[in-house]
Design an enzyme around this catalytic site. Sequence first.
Site, mmCIF file in Angstrom:
data_model
loop_
_atom_site.group_PDB
_atom_site.id
_atom_site.type_symbol
_atom_site.label_atom_id
_atom_site.label_comp_id
_atom_site.label_asym_id
_atom_site.label_seq_id
_atom_site.Cartn_x
_atom_site.Cartn_y
_atom_site.Cartn_z
ATOM 1 N N LYS A 269 -5.444 12.149 -3.863
ATOM 2 C CA LYS A 269 -4.199 12.787 -4.297
ATOM 3 C C LYS A 269 -4.561 14.011 -5.134
ATOM 4 O O LYS A 269 -5.243 13.896 -6.143
ATOM 5 C CB LYS A 269 -3.377 11.814 -5.147
ATOM 6 C CG LYS A 269 -2.737 10.697 -4.354
ATOM 7 C CD LYS A 269 -1.909 9.796 -5.263
ATOM 8 C CE LYS A 269 -1.444 8.542 -4.551
ATOM 9 N NZ LYS A 269 -0.387 8.761 -3.563
ATOM 10 N N ARG A 344 0.108 -0.783 2.823
ATOM 11 C CA ARG A 344 0.340 -1.625 4.010
ATOM 12 C C ARG A 344 -0.937 -2.367 4.384
ATOM 13 O O ARG A 344 -0.881 -3.453 4.940
ATOM 14 C CB ARG A 344 0.865 -0.747 5.154
ATOM 15 C CG ARG A 344 -0.091 0.292 5.664
ATOM 16 C CD ARG A 344 0.605 1.471 6.326
ATOM 17 N NE ARG A 344 1.378 2.272 5.367
ATOM 18 C CZ ARG A 344 2.002 3.405 5.654
ATOM 19 N NH1 ARG A 344 1.967 3.884 6.872
ATOM 20 N NH2 ARG A 344 2.668 4.062 4.730
HETATM 21 ZN ZN LIG Z 1 -1.502 5.518 -1.619
#
Ligand SMILES: [Zn+2]
Length: 510
Positions: A269, A344
């Site tokens: 990120k 997930r």
């Molecule tokens: Zn993530």
Amino acid sequence: MALAAPEVLTFEALEGGDWDALIVIGPNFSELDSDYQAAIQNAKMFDASVGETLSVLSCEVAPGNRLLLAPTGPLDRDYDDVRRFYDAAREAVARVAASGAKKPALMVTAVPTGALWNKALASAYFGFNQGNYESLEAREHHGDDVEPFATVGVVGNVDPSFVKSIEAGRRVARDICGTEPERMSPKRAAEYCQEAFAGTSVSVQVIDDRMQLEHEYPLLCAVARASFEVEKQLPAVVRLEFEGEGPIEESIFLVGKGITYDTGGADLKTGGHMAGMSRDKGGAAAVAGFVKALAGLNPKGVKVVAELAFVRNNIDNFAFVADEIITGRSGVRVRIGNTDAEGRLVMADPLAKLTEEAVSATNPSLYTIATLTGHAALAKGPYAALVPNKPAMSKGYVQRILDAGESWGDGVELSPSRREDFDFIRGRTKADDVLSSNNGPSATTVRGHQFPMAFLVAVAGLDKHGQNSDTPLPYTHIDIAGSGVEGGNWQHGKPSASPVIALAGAFLDK
Ligand SMILES: [Zn+2]
């Protein structure tokens, strides 16, 4: 742990106790007794805004001579709901504390009639607790009295043990979600759970042996690969189990995403998008919160199994990368699309495991709860998105949660699962069975919060338990990326404990 536990009072009991303020919440105050009306009229003579804005006034008949009027604003518009009471109570906390009150009591007035307003007092109680809550770090540094109030009286008709149990659950959910990544590392989150469930009928099992984790949860271990070298960042799956007395009539299986810090992994990120990512464990926090609410109520005939996947999504030389193909617990080969779509992956194997267990359970239903996608936050704002499979729709599980969310004031919305979601995740080559994610931000991806549910269905083996199978299993994925913290502010917003109230209302309100 300090807890603003409610003492449920009659109006008469207020006078005899040592209560020192009365907070009245409502759209207007015209239904109050004449002594209260006189105090309001007196105060209005020198401040016309009394009753229109949050006001503290002197009132001889009020406990401690303090009357606090917390207006909800109008409640008769199409879009008003019971959360007006929650919001007014939450916002009143700081003002009541500033007045010097130590032991306030709470009541509601001029509540509209109808089923959608029945929980106004409970909602006000939850809102007051939300406003009163201070973070675990703040309580550990300053002591428990960093929270303004240790108790609150509730004047009127609520079931004290029910709302108190839900609030105890919300507190656990806020603590786990909100706490910084060192204090709430996987190991310490597991310890927190052991403490939170000590002395209850919920059993806590911590699975943290690497061999066992790799055997049972291979996709989770891919995400954890860059954390195995750092002792304090080791992953842990926390398994919570509860079995109520009597014959089991309902079995609830839940999986929570507990990313204690999400760097994004190798798909790092950047551009300032990492701050706040210690809250990427809000799903596991909500699951623990729901189980804590249940622990306080000990419902008969209910069985609950929950797995909380606490993992740090790190980056180092060992980190997993996009393009890898990893075979999940169910045997499904997953092509990694982006390492920042890790939630997930950590949930898929626990969900596969609970699916195996659910097949032989009585009236089973399965849930994943996660701060999964920016898309959910954009699409739903402060509402949790429910993405159900067909059995969850046809057997009424989703409607139960939707109805409970409306009446208890814990916003949830339906997001149907569609064929496009299953097309999106299909394997592109014979080398793999499914693709974990595309490479764009979820917020700019078509159906960005719905398609991960299709991924979870495929990788957990739930595609073998659809409506037309011999063993249909109701499953609902719940994305709380928009609802998990106040204002959707992941860095600074107070955790909301969404959707603990809605789940408790749906499954525990007998
Ligand atoms: Zn993530």
